[in-house]
Design an enzyme around this catalytic site. Structure first.
Site, PDB file in Angstrom:
ATOM      1  N   THR A  45      40.932  75.042  61.566  1.00  0.00           N
ATOM      2  CA  THR A  45      40.718  75.578  62.911  1.00  0.00           C
ATOM      3  C   THR A  45      41.566  76.826  63.072  1.00  0.00           C
ATOM      4  OG1 THR A  45      40.383  73.333  63.692  1.00  0.00           O
ATOM      5  CG2 THR A  45      40.725  75.007  65.360  1.00  0.00           C
ATOM      6  N   ARG A  49      46.818  75.697  56.131  1.00  0.00           N
ATOM      7  CA  ARG A  49      48.006  74.858  56.071  1.00  0.00           C
ATOM      8  C   ARG A  49      48.208  74.341  54.652  1.00  0.00           C
ATOM      9  NH1 ARG A  49      45.403  74.081  60.823  1.00  0.00           N
ATOM     10  NH2 ARG A  49      46.661  74.089  62.727  1.00  0.00           N
ATOM     11  N   SER A 148      51.336  73.330  62.996  1.00  0.00           N
ATOM     12  CA  SER A 148      51.236  72.380  64.107  1.00  0.00           C
ATOM     13  C   SER A 148      52.171  71.202  63.861  1.00  0.00           C
ATOM     14  CB  SER A 148      49.784  71.946  64.299  1.00  0.00           C
ATOM     15  OG  SER A 148      48.974  73.064  64.611  1.00  0.00           O
ATOM     16  N   HIS A 149      51.689  69.965  64.009  1.00  0.00           N
ATOM     17  CA  HIS A 149      52.605  68.821  63.907  1.00  0.00           C
ATOM     18  C   HIS A 149      52.676  68.248  62.498  1.00  0.00           C
ATOM     19  CE1 HIS A 149      48.937  66.148  65.098  1.00  0.00           C
ATOM     20  NE2 HIS A 149      49.067  66.160  63.797  1.00  0.00           N
ATOM     21  N   LYS A 158      48.014  80.929  61.423  1.00  0.00           N
ATOM     22  CA  LYS A 158      46.853  80.948  62.313  1.00  0.00           C
ATOM     23  C   LYS A 158      46.629  82.367  62.841  1.00  0.00           C
ATOM     24  CE  LYS A 158      48.020  77.740  65.346  1.00  0.00           C
ATOM     25  NZ  LYS A 158      47.874  76.701  66.402  1.00  0.00           N
TER      26      LYS A 158
END
Length: 376
Positions: A45, A49, A148-149, A158
């Site tokens: 998205t 990663r 992110s997490h 991103k």
């Protein structure tokens, strides 16, 4: 969610914490093999990663992706400033340096956070939308260095185009294809300058103050203040910490920040369901440490005590009356990106395996969980 690991919900074993110096060394020393599909650039998205330990997030990836973004900007007439933010993962700092070197090498005007603050994704989106409001040319865009997490050994990259939200698949497919071409050619065509030159080229930008100042446009903070709601915030060591600190200092809310530790190993977390460290505010295992603090929000009631005494020892204990556990992204609210899609970065599995008037909402670096109680 069912625990798959006996350590789920328990404090992290110090012996299992990520070795940050080795991880950063692997970021620079590791060389991805573009012939290996798992080591190529792969956008989810709006972002890529991976881990430096598995050659899925290394300097070569960042250099290639940043050059690919610069090429996309040039092809699409995006020549305004680029807002650059990072989160608290260990490889975000070195990846930010690599990103800056390429952006400056391509003559892009880069805005970085004042005082080297960490910057959650929504604050970058808000800066893009605010800058572009009323403009039809010289539009701004942004890059957020965050996975992110995802676990502490992960890094992420991103891209947010001038729409402010996560890039659509037509953009990410172009950037991904170009980045992998650059990997295949040994980074031929990547333009860089030294880090010292890149830092001299960048300008500071206050991302936090305008974002926090715009919150009353979409949240009735005065009503929350009048209601004397007691709120506890755990930023989970993420990029939302400076935002909550600013909210706390600005709006006079009955708000306590329970954890202000920034630790790239995330040693304060509880182990998630599968044995990994993951800053996932929706996981009861990752969040197991927070209910320990619930006494700070508890109002003694005999009826509550009797109810707890009737529970079997192996049953989950109820929260006190009036106390609510609210998993939310850091900080709340925001409109979806172009095409109506929300940034689903926080829901992605680990790599191993018109415009709004107020500040935007989306995932960001660092989730959080809130305990709140109404006034007595």
């Amino acid at each position: 969610m069912t625990a798959q690991n006996p350590a789920a919900g328990k404090p992290v074993d110090p012996a299992s914490l990520v070795n940050v110096p080795r991880l950063v060394t692997a970021y620079f020393a590791g060389k991805p093999d573009p012939a290996d599909p798992t080591q190529r650039v792969a956008f989810g998205t709006s972002g890529h990663r991976g881990s430096s330990f598995s050659a899925t997030f290394n300097e070569a990836h960042i250099l290639a992706m940043t050059q690919a973004v610069c090429d996309w900007r040039a092809a699409n007439g995006v020549d305004g400033p680029l807002f650059l933010g990072i989160d608290t993962h260990a490889t975000s700092e070195p990846a930010c340096a690599s990103t800056l070197e390429v952006l400056a090498g391509n003559g892009v005007d880069v805005m970085v956070a004042t005082n080297d603050e960490y910057t959650p994704t929504p604050a970058i989106s808000h800066a893009i939308l605010t800058y572009n409001r009323g403009r039809t040319s010289h539009l701004a865009d942004g890059i957020v260095v965050t996975p992110s997490h995802n676990p502490p050994d992960n890094g992420g990259f991103k891209y947010n185009p001038p729409s402010g939200g996560p890039a659509d698949t037509d953009v990410t497919a172009t950037v991904q294809r170009r980045a992998n071409e650059l990997l295949e050619t040994g980074l031929a065509g990547v333009k860089t300058v030294t880090l010292a030159e890149a830092l001299a080229h960048a300008e500071e930008w206050d991302f936090i103050t305008p974002y926090v100042a715009a919150l009353p446009e979409i949240i009735d903070l005065a009503a929350i203040r009048r209601a004397r709601v007691k709120i506890g915030i755990d930023p989970l060591g993420g990029a939302s910490l400076p935002v909550w600190q600013k909210i706390q200092a600005t709006y006079g809310l009955n708000l306590s920040i329970l954890n202000e530790v920034i630790d790239p190993a995330f040693a304060f977390m509880s182990v998630d369901h599968d044995g990994k460290v993951r800053m996932d505010c929706s996981s009861p295992y990752a969040m197991a440490g927070l209910p320990v603090r619930r006494g700070d929000w508890q109002r003694p009631r005999r009826r509550q005590a009797r109810r707890r005494n009737r529970c079997r020892p192996d049953e989950p204990q109820p929260l006190p009356r009036g106390v609510h556990r609210l998993p939310v992204p850091a900080p709340p609210t925001m409109a979806p990106g172009r095409g109506g899609r929300q940034d689903a970065g926080e829901q992605q599995p680990d790599r191993q395996g018109g415009r709004p008037s107020g500040p935007p909402a989306s995932g960001g670096a660092g989730g959080l969980q809130v305990l709140c109680r109404g006034a007595a």
